[in-house]
Design a protein around this motif. Structure first.
Motif, PDB file in Angstrom:
ATOM      1  N   ARG A 113      49.394  49.104  19.510  1.00 29.98           N
ATOM      2  CA  ARG A 113      49.832  47.845  20.108  1.00 29.98           C
ATOM      3  C   ARG A 113      50.390  48.074  21.497  1.00 29.98           C
ATOM      4  O   ARG A 113      50.076  47.344  22.436  1.00 29.98           O
ATOM      5  N   ASN A 171      47.956  42.177  11.163  1.00 31.03           N
ATOM      6  CA  ASN A 171      48.073  41.556   9.842  1.00 31.03           C
ATOM      7  C   ASN A 171      47.364  40.212   9.712  1.00 31.03           C
ATOM      8  O   ASN A 171      47.728  39.390   8.877  1.00 31.03           O
TER       9      ASN A 171
ATOM     10  N   LEU B  32      56.736  37.376  27.721  1.00 28.16           N
ATOM     11  CA  LEU B  32      57.452  37.449  26.449  1.00 28.16           C
ATOM     12  C   LEU B  32      58.697  38.313  26.533  1.00 28.16           C
ATOM     13  O   LEU B  32      59.749  37.970  25.971  1.00 28.16           O
ATOM     14  N   ASP B  33      58.609  39.423  27.233  1.00 34.21           N
ATOM     15  CA  ASP B  33      59.754  40.331  27.277  1.00 34.21           C
ATOM     16  C   ASP B  33      60.893  39.780  28.130  1.00 34.21           C
ATOM     17  O   ASP B  33      62.029  40.222  28.012  1.00 34.21           O
ATOM     18  N   ARG B 113      49.133  36.080  23.301  1.00 33.17           N
ATOM     19  CA  ARG B 113      49.666  37.384  22.891  1.00 33.17           C
ATOM     20  C   ARG B 113      50.727  37.211  21.815  1.00 33.17           C
ATOM     21  O   ARG B 113      50.755  37.928  20.822  1.00 33.17           O
ATOM     22  N   PHE B 116      49.719  36.794  18.174  1.00 30.70           N
ATOM     23  CA  PHE B 116      49.323  37.983  17.415  1.00 30.70           C
ATOM     24  C   PHE B 116      50.314  39.130  17.600  1.00 30.70           C
ATOM     25  O   PHE B 116      50.027  40.264  17.256  1.00 30.70           O
ATOM     26  N   ASP B 118      53.682  41.600  17.418  1.00 28.75           N
ATOM     27  CA  ASP B 118      54.423  42.237  16.333  1.00 28.75           C
ATOM     28  C   ASP B 118      55.723  41.515  16.051  1.00 28.75           C
ATOM     29  O   ASP B 118      56.274  41.635  14.967  1.00 28.75           O
ATOM     30  N   VAL B 119      56.235  40.770  17.036  1.00 31.44           N
ATOM     31  CA  VAL B 119      57.428  39.968  16.798  1.00 31.44           C
ATOM     32  C   VAL B 119      57.185  39.084  15.578  1.00 31.44           C
ATOM     33  O   VAL B 119      58.095  38.796  14.804  1.00 31.44           O
ATOM     34  N   SER B 121      54.052  39.437  13.470  1.00 33.44           N
ATOM     35  CA  SER B 121      53.275  40.076  12.408  1.00 33.44           C
ATOM     36  C   SER B 121      54.145  40.852  11.427  1.00 33.44           C
ATOM     37  O   SER B 121      53.876  40.874  10.232  1.00 33.44           O
ATOM     38  N   ASP B 122      55.175  41.501  11.940  1.00 36.77           N
ATOM     39  CA  ASP B 122      56.028  42.296  11.066  1.00 36.77           C
ATOM     40  C   ASP B 122      57.225  41.486  10.615  1.00 36.77           C
ATOM     41  O   ASP B 122      58.332  41.999  10.495  1.00 36.77           O
ATOM     42  N   LYS B 125      56.590  35.414   7.916  1.00 35.40           N
ATOM     43  CA  LYS B 125      56.058  34.293   8.665  1.00 35.40           C
ATOM     44  C   LYS B 125      56.428  32.961   8.006  1.00 35.40           C
ATOM     45  O   LYS B 125      56.651  32.889   6.819  1.00 35.40           O
ATOM     46  N   TYR B 129      53.331  28.524  10.397  1.00 34.46           N
ATOM     47  CA  TYR B 129      52.518  29.520  11.068  1.00 34.46           C
ATOM     48  C   TYR B 129      51.275  29.829  10.261  1.00 34.46           C
ATOM     49  O   TYR B 129      50.153  29.790  10.773  1.00 34.46           O
TER      50      TYR B 129
END
Lengths: 193, 193
Positions: A113, A171, B32-33, B113, B116, B118-119, B121-122, B125, B129
DNA sequence: ACCTGAACACCGTTCAAGT
DNA sequence: ACCTGAACACCGTTCAAGT
Protein backbone atom coordinates in the motif's frame (compact mmCIF):
# COMPACT_ATOMS: atom_id res chain seq x y z
CA UNK A 1 19.76 2.29 28.46
CA UNK A 2 23.26 1.27 27.51
CA UNK A 3 23.57 -1.97 29.40
CA UNK A 4 23.50 -4.77 26.85
CA UNK A 5 26.56 -6.81 26.01
CA UNK A 6 27.19 -4.79 22.93
CA UNK A 7 29.13 -1.71 23.70
CA UNK A 8 26.94 1.22 22.90
CA UNK A 9 28.56 4.16 21.24
CA UNK A 10 27.22 7.63 20.83
CA UNK A 11 27.37 7.12 17.11
CA UNK A 12 25.17 4.36 15.81
CA UNK A 13 27.17 3.29 12.80
CA UNK A 14 24.40 2.52 10.34
CA UNK A 15 21.47 4.45 11.68
CA UNK A 16 20.04 5.17 8.25
CA UNK A 17 19.49 1.51 7.46
CA UNK A 18 18.41 0.69 10.98
CA UNK A 19 15.69 3.33 10.70
CA UNK A 20 14.51 1.98 7.34
CA UNK A 21 14.29 -1.55 8.71
CA UNK A 22 12.47 -0.41 11.83
CA UNK A 23 10.03 1.56 9.69
CA UNK A 24 9.29 -1.47 7.46
CA UNK A 25 8.75 -3.60 10.55
CA UNK A 26 6.41 -1.12 12.23
CA UNK A 27 4.40 -0.45 9.07
CA UNK A 28 3.78 -4.16 8.60
CA UNK A 29 2.99 -4.77 12.25
CA UNK A 30 0.97 -1.68 13.12
CA UNK A 31 -0.16 -0.20 9.81
CA UNK A 32 0.84 2.95 7.98
CA UNK A 33 -1.34 5.31 9.98
CA UNK A 34 0.12 4.02 13.25
CA UNK A 35 3.68 4.66 12.16
CA UNK A 36 5.26 7.73 13.70
CA UNK A 37 8.74 9.00 13.12
CA UNK A 38 9.17 9.18 16.88
CA UNK A 39 8.14 5.54 17.11
CA UNK A 40 10.73 4.56 14.53
CA UNK A 41 13.39 6.41 16.49
CA UNK A 42 12.22 4.75 19.72
CA UNK A 43 12.31 1.30 18.12
CA UNK A 44 15.85 2.01 16.95
CA UNK A 45 16.91 3.19 20.40
CA UNK A 46 17.75 6.69 19.34
CA UNK A 47 16.46 10.15 20.13
CA UNK A 48 13.41 11.62 18.41
CA UNK A 49 15.46 14.10 16.44
CA UNK A 50 18.12 11.65 15.26
CA UNK A 51 16.29 10.62 12.05
CA UNK A 52 16.59 14.16 10.76
CA UNK A 53 20.33 13.65 10.36
CA UNK A 54 19.52 11.08 7.64
CA UNK A 55 16.14 12.03 6.22
CA UNK A 56 14.68 15.41 5.37
CA UNK A 57 11.38 14.49 6.96
CA UNK A 58 8.98 11.62 7.64
CA UNK A 59 7.84 11.38 4.02
CA UNK A 60 11.41 11.07 2.78
CA UNK A 61 11.93 8.06 5.03
CA UNK A 62 8.70 6.47 3.81
CA UNK A 63 9.66 7.03 0.19
CA UNK A 64 12.85 5.04 0.80
CA UNK A 65 10.92 2.22 2.47
CA UNK A 66 8.67 2.12 -0.57
CA UNK A 67 11.71 2.09 -2.84
CA UNK A 68 13.11 -0.95 -1.04
CA UNK A 69 9.69 -2.54 -1.48
CA UNK A 70 9.92 -2.09 -5.24
CA UNK A 71 13.44 -3.46 -5.19
CA UNK A 72 12.31 -6.56 -3.30
CA UNK A 73 9.49 -7.09 -5.79
CA UNK A 74 11.82 -6.56 -8.72
CA UNK A 75 14.20 -9.23 -7.43
CA UNK A 76 11.37 -11.74 -7.13
CA UNK A 77 10.11 -10.97 -10.62
CA UNK A 78 13.55 -11.06 -12.17
CA UNK A 79 14.38 -14.42 -10.62
CA UNK A 80 11.24 -15.88 -12.13
CA UNK A 81 11.98 -14.24 -15.45
CA UNK A 82 15.38 -15.91 -15.59
CA UNK A 83 14.03 -19.30 -14.61
CA UNK A 84 11.54 -19.10 -17.44
CA UNK A 85 14.04 -17.94 -20.00
CA UNK A 86 14.52 -21.33 -21.56
CA UNK A 87 10.84 -22.06 -21.74
CA UNK A 88 8.90 -21.23 -24.84
CA UNK A 89 5.58 -20.86 -23.05
CA UNK A 90 5.55 -17.09 -22.78
CA UNK A 91 2.00 -16.97 -21.56
CA UNK A 92 2.80 -19.27 -18.68
CA UNK A 93 5.66 -16.99 -17.73
CA UNK A 94 3.38 -13.97 -17.63
CA UNK A 95 0.94 -15.80 -15.38
CA UNK A 96 3.73 -16.75 -13.02
CA UNK A 97 4.86 -13.13 -12.78
CA UNK A 98 1.27 -12.18 -11.99
CA UNK A 99 1.14 -14.70 -9.18
CA UNK A 100 4.38 -13.32 -7.75
CA UNK A 101 3.06 -9.76 -7.93
CA UNK A 102 -0.14 -10.60 -6.09
CA UNK A 103 1.60 -12.86 -3.60
CA UNK A 104 4.08 -10.10 -2.80
CA UNK A 105 1.19 -7.72 -2.15
CA UNK A 106 -0.40 -10.21 0.22
CA UNK A 107 2.86 -10.98 2.02
CA UNK A 108 3.64 -7.29 2.49
CA UNK A 109 0.23 -5.67 2.64
CA UNK A 110 1.15 -2.44 4.36
CA UNK A 111 4.35 -1.89 2.39
CA UNK A 112 2.55 -2.66 -0.87
CA UNK A 113 0.00 0.00 0.00
CA UNK A 114 2.77 2.38 0.95
CA UNK A 115 4.46 1.80 -2.43
CA UNK A 116 1.44 3.32 -4.16
CA UNK A 117 0.33 5.58 -1.35
CA UNK A 118 -0.41 9.29 -1.64
CA UNK A 119 2.28 9.90 0.96
CA UNK A 120 4.60 9.14 -1.92
CA UNK A 121 2.63 9.87 -5.07
CA UNK A 122 1.98 13.51 -4.25
CA UNK A 123 5.57 14.04 -3.28
CA UNK A 124 8.86 14.80 -4.98
CA UNK A 125 9.94 11.21 -5.33
CA UNK A 126 13.54 10.17 -4.81
CA UNK A 127 15.75 8.82 -7.57
CA UNK A 128 15.95 5.53 -5.70
CA UNK A 129 12.20 5.22 -5.77
CA UNK A 130 11.80 6.00 -9.45
CA UNK A 131 14.57 3.60 -10.46
CA UNK A 132 13.26 0.74 -8.32
CA UNK A 133 9.67 1.26 -9.46
CA UNK A 134 10.66 1.42 -13.12
CA UNK A 135 12.78 -1.72 -12.75
CA UNK A 136 9.85 -3.70 -11.32
CA UNK A 137 7.55 -2.46 -14.07
CA UNK A 138 10.10 -3.33 -16.73
CA UNK A 139 10.03 -7.00 -15.71
CA UNK A 140 6.37 -7.18 -16.64
CA UNK A 141 7.09 -5.26 -19.80
CA UNK A 142 9.82 -7.66 -20.92
CA UNK A 143 7.55 -10.64 -20.36
CA UNK A 144 4.76 -9.05 -22.37
CA UNK A 145 7.02 -8.09 -25.24
CA UNK A 146 7.72 -11.77 -25.85
CA UNK A 147 4.02 -12.29 -26.38
CA UNK A 148 2.99 -9.22 -28.32
CA UNK A 149 4.34 -5.84 -29.44
CA UNK A 150 0.96 -4.14 -29.12
CA UNK A 151 1.49 -0.82 -27.36
CA UNK A 152 -1.06 -1.04 -24.55
CA UNK A 153 -0.62 -4.72 -23.76
CA UNK A 154 1.77 -4.04 -20.89
CA UNK A 155 -0.52 -1.47 -19.28
CA UNK A 156 -3.40 -3.86 -19.63
CA UNK A 157 -1.61 -6.74 -17.93
CA UNK A 158 -0.20 -4.50 -15.25
CA UNK A 159 -3.60 -2.92 -14.58
CA UNK A 160 -5.29 -6.29 -14.21
CA UNK A 161 -2.70 -7.76 -11.89
CA UNK A 162 -2.31 -4.55 -9.89
CA UNK A 163 -6.06 -4.14 -9.61
CA UNK A 164 -6.49 -7.67 -8.38
CA UNK A 165 -3.70 -7.25 -5.84
CA UNK A 166 -5.14 -3.93 -4.65
CA UNK A 167 -8.68 -5.18 -4.29
CA UNK A 168 -7.53 -8.18 -2.26
CA UNK A 169 -5.17 -6.16 -0.08
CA UNK A 170 -7.87 -3.56 0.51
CA UNK A 171 -10.31 -6.27 1.54
CA UNK A 172 -12.74 -5.60 -1.29
CA UNK A 173 -12.24 -9.12 -2.63
CA UNK A 174 -12.19 -12.10 -0.36
CA UNK A 175 -10.02 -14.89 -1.59
CA UNK A 176 -11.08 -18.42 -0.84
CA UNK A 177 -8.45 -20.85 -2.01
CA UNK A 178 -4.89 -20.13 -2.99
CA UNK A 179 -3.64 -17.05 -4.73
CA UNK A 180 -2.37 -18.85 -7.80
CA UNK A 181 -5.69 -20.21 -9.02
CA UNK A 182 -7.24 -16.83 -8.36
CA UNK A 183 -4.71 -14.99 -10.47
CA UNK A 184 -5.01 -17.53 -13.27
CA UNK A 185 -8.80 -17.37 -13.30
CA UNK A 186 -8.76 -13.60 -13.47
CA UNK A 187 -5.99 -13.20 -16.05
CA UNK A 188 -7.27 -15.89 -18.38
CA UNK A 189 -9.62 -13.32 -19.92
CA UNK A 190 -6.61 -11.32 -21.08
CA UNK A 191 -5.97 -12.34 -24.65
CA UNK A 192 -3.21 -10.75 -26.66
CA UNK A 193 -3.74 -12.35 -30.04
CA UNK B 1 -27.45 25.56 2.73
CA UNK B 2 -30.90 26.55 3.92
CA UNK B 3 -29.69 28.53 6.90
CA UNK B 4 -27.65 31.25 5.25
CA UNK B 5 -29.85 34.07 6.47
CA UNK B 6 -30.56 32.57 9.83
CA UNK B 7 -28.67 33.84 12.81
CA UNK B 8 -26.20 31.50 14.36
CA UNK B 9 -27.67 29.32 17.02
CA UNK B 10 -25.92 27.24 19.60
CA UNK B 11 -27.29 24.17 17.88
CA UNK B 12 -26.17 23.73 14.32
CA UNK B 13 -29.12 21.89 12.89
CA UNK B 14 -27.43 19.50 10.53
CA UNK B 15 -23.91 19.30 11.85
CA UNK B 16 -23.46 15.67 10.82
CA UNK B 17 -23.88 16.41 7.13
CA UNK B 18 -21.98 19.67 7.35
CA UNK B 19 -19.01 17.77 8.78
CA UNK B 20 -19.16 15.15 6.03
CA UNK B 21 -19.23 17.82 3.34
CA UNK B 22 -16.38 19.74 4.93
CA UNK B 23 -14.34 16.54 5.18
CA UNK B 24 -14.87 15.70 1.50
CA UNK B 25 -13.89 19.23 0.55
CA UNK B 26 -10.73 19.24 2.66
CA UNK B 27 -9.65 15.77 1.52
CA UNK B 28 -9.93 16.79 -2.12
CA UNK B 29 -8.23 20.13 -1.57
CA UNK B 30 -5.49 19.21 0.88
CA UNK B 31 -5.11 15.45 0.68
CA UNK B 32 -5.98 12.69 3.10
CA UNK B 33 -2.90 13.04 5.26
CA UNK B 34 -3.54 16.76 5.71
CA UNK B 35 -7.07 16.20 6.93
CA UNK B 36 -7.51 16.57 10.67
CA UNK B 37 -10.70 16.21 12.61
CA UNK B 38 -9.96 19.54 14.26
CA UNK B 39 -9.62 21.07 10.82
CA UNK B 40 -12.99 19.69 9.78
CA UNK B 41 -14.55 21.18 12.92
CA UNK B 42 -12.82 24.50 12.26
CA UNK B 43 -14.06 24.58 8.65
CA UNK B 44 -17.58 23.91 9.90
CA UNK B 45 -17.30 26.66 12.50
CA UNK B 46 -17.74 24.43 15.47
CA UNK B 47 -15.62 23.40 18.44
CA UNK B 48 -12.99 20.67 18.22
CA UNK B 49 -15.02 18.27 20.32
CA UNK B 50 -18.32 18.77 18.51
CA UNK B 51 -17.77 16.01 15.90
CA UNK B 52 -17.75 13.44 18.68
CA UNK B 53 -21.46 14.01 19.18
CA UNK B 54 -22.01 12.53 15.70
CA UNK B 55 -19.07 10.23 15.03
CA UNK B 56 -17.30 7.78 17.29
CA UNK B 57 -13.93 8.93 16.05
CA UNK B 58 -12.02 10.28 13.05
CA UNK B 59 -12.08 6.95 11.20
CA UNK B 60 -15.85 6.67 11.54
CA UNK B 61 -16.25 10.03 9.84
CA UNK B 62 -13.90 9.00 7.04
CA UNK B 63 -15.77 5.74 6.52
CA UNK B 64 -18.94 7.73 5.90
CA UNK B 65 -17.17 10.04 3.45
CA UNK B 66 -15.97 6.95 1.60
CA UNK B 67 -19.50 5.54 1.65
CA UNK B 68 -20.85 8.67 0.02
CA UNK B 69 -18.09 8.30 -2.55
CA UNK B 70 -19.33 4.82 -3.43
CA UNK B 71 -22.87 6.13 -3.59
CA UNK B 72 -21.85 8.89 -6.00
CA UNK B 73 -20.04 6.37 -8.19
CA UNK B 74 -22.98 3.99 -8.08
CA UNK B 75 -25.34 6.71 -9.30
CA UNK B 76 -23.08 7.50 -12.24
CA UNK B 77 -22.79 3.84 -13.18
CA UNK B 78 -26.48 3.16 -12.80
CA UNK B 79 -27.43 6.12 -14.97
CA UNK B 80 -25.22 4.79 -17.74
CA UNK B 81 -26.56 1.29 -17.24
CA UNK B 82 -30.12 2.52 -17.79
CA UNK B 83 -29.21 4.55 -20.83
CA UNK B 84 -27.67 1.50 -22.40
CA UNK B 85 -30.53 -0.79 -21.55
CA UNK B 86 -32.10 -0.62 -24.96
CA UNK B 87 -28.87 -1.20 -26.79
CA UNK B 88 -27.79 -4.68 -27.72
CA UNK B 89 -24.09 -3.88 -27.73
CA UNK B 90 -23.25 -5.23 -24.30
CA UNK B 91 -19.54 -4.88 -24.79
CA UNK B 92 -19.89 -1.20 -25.57
CA UNK B 93 -21.85 -0.78 -22.37
CA UNK B 94 -19.10 -2.40 -20.34
CA UNK B 95 -16.50 -0.10 -21.86
CA UNK B 96 -18.62 2.93 -21.04
CA UNK B 97 -18.89 1.83 -17.41
CA UNK B 98 -15.13 1.44 -17.33
CA UNK B 99 -14.67 4.98 -18.60
CA UNK B 100 -17.02 6.28 -15.92
CA UNK B 101 -15.16 4.37 -13.21
CA UNK B 102 -11.77 5.75 -14.23
CA UNK B 103 -13.13 9.23 -14.83
CA UNK B 104 -14.67 9.26 -11.37
CA UNK B 105 -11.33 8.27 -9.88
CA UNK B 106 -9.63 11.13 -11.69
CA UNK B 107 -12.30 13.67 -10.78
CA UNK B 108 -12.18 12.68 -7.11
CA UNK B 109 -8.63 11.47 -6.63
CA UNK B 110 -8.37 11.79 -2.88
CA UNK B 111 -11.84 10.44 -2.15
CA UNK B 112 -11.25 7.53 -4.54
CA UNK B 113 -8.10 6.69 -2.62
CA UNK B 114 -9.96 7.05 0.64
CA UNK B 115 -12.64 4.64 -0.58
CA UNK B 116 -10.03 1.88 -0.73
CA UNK B 117 -7.73 3.20 1.95
CA UNK B 118 -6.42 1.24 4.91
CA UNK B 119 -8.05 3.82 7.16
CA UNK B 120 -11.22 2.03 6.15
CA UNK B 121 -10.17 -1.45 5.10
CA UNK B 122 -8.62 -2.38 8.42
CA UNK B 123 -11.59 -1.06 10.28
CA UNK B 124 -15.02 -2.24 11.33
CA UNK B 125 -16.84 -0.84 8.32
CA UNK B 126 -20.25 0.72 8.63
CA UNK B 127 -23.39 -0.71 7.10
CA UNK B 128 -23.65 2.37 4.91
CA UNK B 129 -20.23 1.71 3.52
CA UNK B 130 -20.80 -1.94 2.77
CA UNK B 131 -24.14 -1.30 1.09
CA UNK B 132 -22.82 1.55 -1.05
CA UNK B 133 -19.69 -0.38 -2.06
CA UNK B 134 -21.67 -3.48 -2.94
CA UNK B 135 -24.13 -1.42 -4.97
CA UNK B 136 -21.35 0.09 -7.06
CA UNK B 137 -19.78 -3.29 -7.63
CA UNK B 138 -23.10 -4.80 -8.61
CA UNK B 139 -23.43 -2.35 -11.52
CA UNK B 140 -20.32 -3.82 -13.09
CA UNK B 141 -21.56 -7.28 -12.31
CA UNK B 142 -24.88 -6.75 -14.03
CA UNK B 143 -23.17 -5.42 -17.13
CA UNK B 144 -20.84 -8.41 -17.28
CA UNK B 145 -23.61 -10.93 -16.79
CA UNK B 146 -25.15 -9.77 -20.04
CA UNK B 147 -21.95 -10.75 -21.79
CA UNK B 148 -20.97 -13.96 -20.08
CA UNK B 149 -21.88 -16.10 -17.07
CA UNK B 150 -18.31 -17.20 -16.44
CA UNK B 151 -17.66 -16.93 -12.71
CA UNK B 152 -14.48 -14.83 -12.65
CA UNK B 153 -15.38 -12.50 -15.51
CA UNK B 154 -16.63 -9.77 -13.17
CA UNK B 155 -13.54 -9.87 -10.98
CA UNK B 156 -11.40 -9.73 -14.08
CA UNK B 157 -13.12 -6.66 -15.49
CA UNK B 158 -13.23 -4.96 -12.13
CA UNK B 159 -9.55 -5.68 -11.50
CA UNK B 160 -8.51 -4.26 -14.85
CA UNK B 161 -10.53 -1.09 -14.56
CA UNK B 162 -9.71 -0.60 -10.88
CA UNK B 163 -6.02 -1.24 -11.50
CA UNK B 164 -5.93 1.27 -14.34
CA UNK B 165 -7.73 3.86 -12.22
CA UNK B 166 -5.40 3.26 -9.28
CA UNK B 167 -2.21 3.43 -11.30
CA UNK B 168 -3.28 6.70 -12.89
CA UNK B 169 -4.46 8.23 -9.62
CA UNK B 170 -1.25 7.14 -7.90
CA UNK B 171 0.82 8.73 -10.65
CA UNK B 172 2.37 5.46 -11.78
CA UNK B 173 0.85 5.88 -15.25
CA UNK B 174 0.90 9.16 -17.06
CA UNK B 175 -2.03 9.65 -19.35
CA UNK B 176 -1.49 11.60 -22.51
CA UNK B 177 -4.75 12.10 -24.31
CA UNK B 178 -8.23 11.61 -22.96
CA UNK B 179 -9.34 8.99 -20.50
CA UNK B 180 -11.78 7.29 -22.82
CA UNK B 181 -9.29 6.14 -25.43
CA UNK B 182 -6.98 5.01 -22.66
CA UNK B 183 -9.62 2.84 -21.05
CA UNK B 184 -10.64 1.37 -24.38
CA UNK B 185 -7.07 0.56 -25.37
CA UNK B 186 -6.43 -1.18 -22.07
CA UNK B 187 -9.70 -3.10 -21.82
CA UNK B 188 -9.70 -4.27 -25.42
CA UNK B 189 -7.48 -7.19 -24.37
CA UNK B 190 -10.25 -8.47 -22.14
CA UNK B 191 -12.11 -11.09 -24.15
CA UNK B 192 -14.97 -13.03 -22.65
CA UNK B 193 -15.78 -15.44 -25.43
C1' DA C 1 -29.64 16.13 23.04
C1' DC C 2 -26.08 18.98 21.36
C1' DC C 3 -22.10 21.68 21.99
C1' DT C 4 -17.91 24.09 24.52
C1' DG C 5 -13.29 24.65 26.87
C1' DA C 6 -9.76 22.76 29.17
C1' DA C 7 -6.93 18.89 29.66
C1' DC C 8 -3.90 14.81 28.43
C1' DA C 9 -0.91 12.20 25.80
C1' DC C 10 0.72 12.05 21.71
C1' DC C 11 2.99 13.95 16.93
C1' DG C 12 6.42 16.35 13.30
C1' DT C 13 9.96 19.50 13.12
C1' DT C 14 13.55 22.85 14.57
C1' DC C 15 17.59 24.29 16.96
C1' DA C 16 21.19 25.18 20.14
C1' DA C 17 24.20 22.34 22.34
C1' DG C 18 26.88 18.17 23.24
C1' DT C 19 30.33 14.18 21.51
C1' DA D 1 29.55 14.56 11.14
C1' DC D 2 26.25 12.57 14.13
C1' DC D 3 23.26 12.74 17.93
C1' DT D 4 20.57 14.77 22.21
C1' DG D 5 17.04 17.50 24.91
C1' DA D 6 14.05 21.03 25.12
C1' DA D 7 10.79 23.67 22.73
C1' DC D 8 6.81 24.89 19.56
C1' DA D 9 2.74 24.24 17.20
C1' DC D 10 -0.01 20.97 16.03
C1' DC D 11 -3.15 16.39 16.66
C1' DG D 12 -7.04 12.80 18.50
C1' DT D 13 -9.78 12.00 22.28
C1' DT D 14 -12.05 12.55 26.84
C1' DC D 15 -14.88 14.83 30.17
C1' DA D 16 -17.10 17.96 33.16
C1' DA D 17 -19.82 21.70 32.36
C1' DG D 18 -22.85 24.83 29.81
C1' DT D 19 -27.37 25.62 26.68
Amino acid sequence: MRMTNQKQTYHHGDLRNALLQAAWKIVEKEGLDKLSLRGVARETGVSQAAPYAHFKDKSSLLVEVAASGFTALKILLETQLKECDRSKDHREMLDKLGVIYVQFALDNRAVFRLMFSDVISDFPKSENYEIAAAAAFSCLERAILRITPQPFATFSAWSTVHGLASLIVDNRLEISGDVETYVREVTKFLKFD
